[in-house]
Design a protein around this motif. Structure first.
Motif, PDB file in Angstrom:
ATOM      1  N   GLN A  96      78.228  21.326  81.337  1.00 56.82           N
ATOM      2  CA  GLN A  96      77.700  20.321  80.609  1.00 56.82           C
ATOM      3  C   GLN A  96      76.309  20.284  80.454  1.00 56.82           C
ATOM      4  O   GLN A  96      75.651  20.827  81.336  1.00 56.82           O
ATOM      5  CB  GLN A  96      77.953  19.008  81.312  1.00 56.82           C
ATOM      6  N   ALA A  97      75.975  19.826  79.186  1.00 63.50           N
ATOM      7  CA  ALA A  97      74.368  19.929  78.880  1.00 63.50           C
ATOM      8  C   ALA A  97      73.634  19.143  79.786  1.00 63.50           C
ATOM      9  O   ALA A  97      74.232  18.122  80.384  1.00 63.50           O
ATOM     10  CB  ALA A  97      74.186  19.449  77.420  1.00 63.50           C
ATOM     11  N   ASP A  98      72.303  19.654  80.225  1.00 59.11           N
ATOM     12  CA  ASP A  98      71.525  18.879  81.149  1.00 59.11           C
ATOM     13  C   ASP A  98      70.124  19.059  80.524  1.00 59.11           C
ATOM     14  O   ASP A  98      70.043  19.798  79.405  1.00 59.11           O
ATOM     15  CB  ASP A  98      71.725  19.213  82.436  1.00 59.11           C
ATOM     16  N   SER A 135      74.214  18.760  73.013  1.00 54.45           N
ATOM     17  CA  SER A 135      74.539  17.245  73.819  1.00 54.45           C
ATOM     18  C   SER A 135      75.169  15.963  73.310  1.00 54.45           C
ATOM     19  O   SER A 135      75.645  15.175  74.142  1.00 54.45           O
ATOM     20  CB  SER A 135      73.361  17.256  74.920  1.00 54.45           C
ATOM     21  N   SER A 136      74.950  15.897  72.094  1.00 54.12           N
ATOM     22  CA  SER A 136      75.019  14.715  71.373  1.00 54.12           C
ATOM     23  C   SER A 136      76.742  14.722  71.076  1.00 54.12           C
ATOM     24  O   SER A 136      77.503  15.565  71.110  1.00 54.12           O
ATOM     25  CB  SER A 136      74.567  14.485  70.103  1.00 54.12           C
ATOM     26  N   THR A 196      70.626  22.669  77.045  1.00 56.13           N
ATOM     27  CA  THR A 196      70.951  21.380  76.327  1.00 56.13           C
ATOM     28  C   THR A 196      72.292  21.662  75.452  1.00 56.13           C
ATOM     29  O   THR A 196      72.447  20.925  74.469  1.00 56.13           O
ATOM     30  CB  THR A 196      69.882  21.203  75.438  1.00 56.13           C
ATOM     31  N   TYR A 197      73.220  22.574  75.798  1.00 55.43           N
ATOM     32  CA  TYR A 197      74.314  22.706  75.066  1.00 55.43           C
ATOM     33  C   TYR A 197      75.655  22.749  76.126  1.00 55.43           C
ATOM     34  O   TYR A 197      75.441  22.889  77.367  1.00 55.43           O
ATOM     35  CB  TYR A 197      74.374  24.241  74.534  1.00 55.43           C
ATOM     36  N   ASN A 198      76.756  21.973  75.546  1.00 55.15           N
ATOM     37  CA  ASN A 198      78.040  22.165  76.326  1.00 55.15           C
ATOM     38  C   ASN A 198      78.738  23.494  75.911  1.00 55.15           C
ATOM     39  O   ASN A 198      78.548  23.775  74.702  1.00 55.15           O
ATOM     40  CB  ASN A 198      78.852  20.855  75.690  1.00 55.15           C
TER      41      ASN A 198
END
Length: 157
Positions: free
Chosen positions: A51-53, A133-134, A57-59
């Motif tokens: 999961q992005a954090d 992440s959006s 910043t990518y899932n």
């Protein structure tokens, strides 16, 4: 006693300096959870690998669609990369012809480009999706009739 206290002090120092030994490990070989039929028709499973954090910043999600499943038109506010790991599927961007995607294929979709991707009529497909992440922006329902017309057109390719 002096040696004992020195040993305790060293042990505490090493313990405080030690790195966290827990790791975040997941496997794309796991099927994942069955997805609710909100934006697709047929059976699909999702395995959220990362999961992005704030640091990454990518899932990264592994998706698996049973043969003859559909996925609605959608887009992402970041680019998306699909890495096909198993089976045969379809991919299409708005305004372009649909194509077959197969194990080993890597597809890059630019940000904000409306598209869909799912299994072929006769084969399941599994892929790893890398995206920002959006949340996904769902646009139009992919009808069974449209999916069948694409399947017919790509049948012999």
């Amino acid at each position: 006693m002096k040696n004992f206290l020195t040993l305790i002090a060293l042990a505490i120092t090493f313990n405080l300096a030690a790195q966290d030994s827990t790791y975040s490990v997941n496997s794309y070989l796991k099927e994942g959870m069955k997805a609710p039929n909100t934006h697709h028709i047929g059976d699909a499973w999702l395995n959220f690998l990362t999961q992005a954090d704030e640091d990454f910043t990518y899932n990264i999600t592994q998706a698996k669609f049973a043969a003859n499943a559909t996925l609605d038109w959608h887009k992402h506010s970041t680019p998306q990369v699909l890495i096909v790991t198993e089976g045969i599927g379809y991919y299409q961007e708005k305004g372009k012809e649909a194509i077959k995607i197969r194990k080993g294929d890597v597809v890059k979709c630019k940000k904000n480009v409306e598209h869909w991707h799912t299994s072929s009529k006769k084969s399941m497909v599994s892929y790893i999706a890398i995206y920002g992440s959006s949340p996904t922006i769902w646009t139009t329902k992919l009808t069974r009739e449209y999916y069948n017309s694409v399947a017919k057109k790509l049948e012999d390719q």
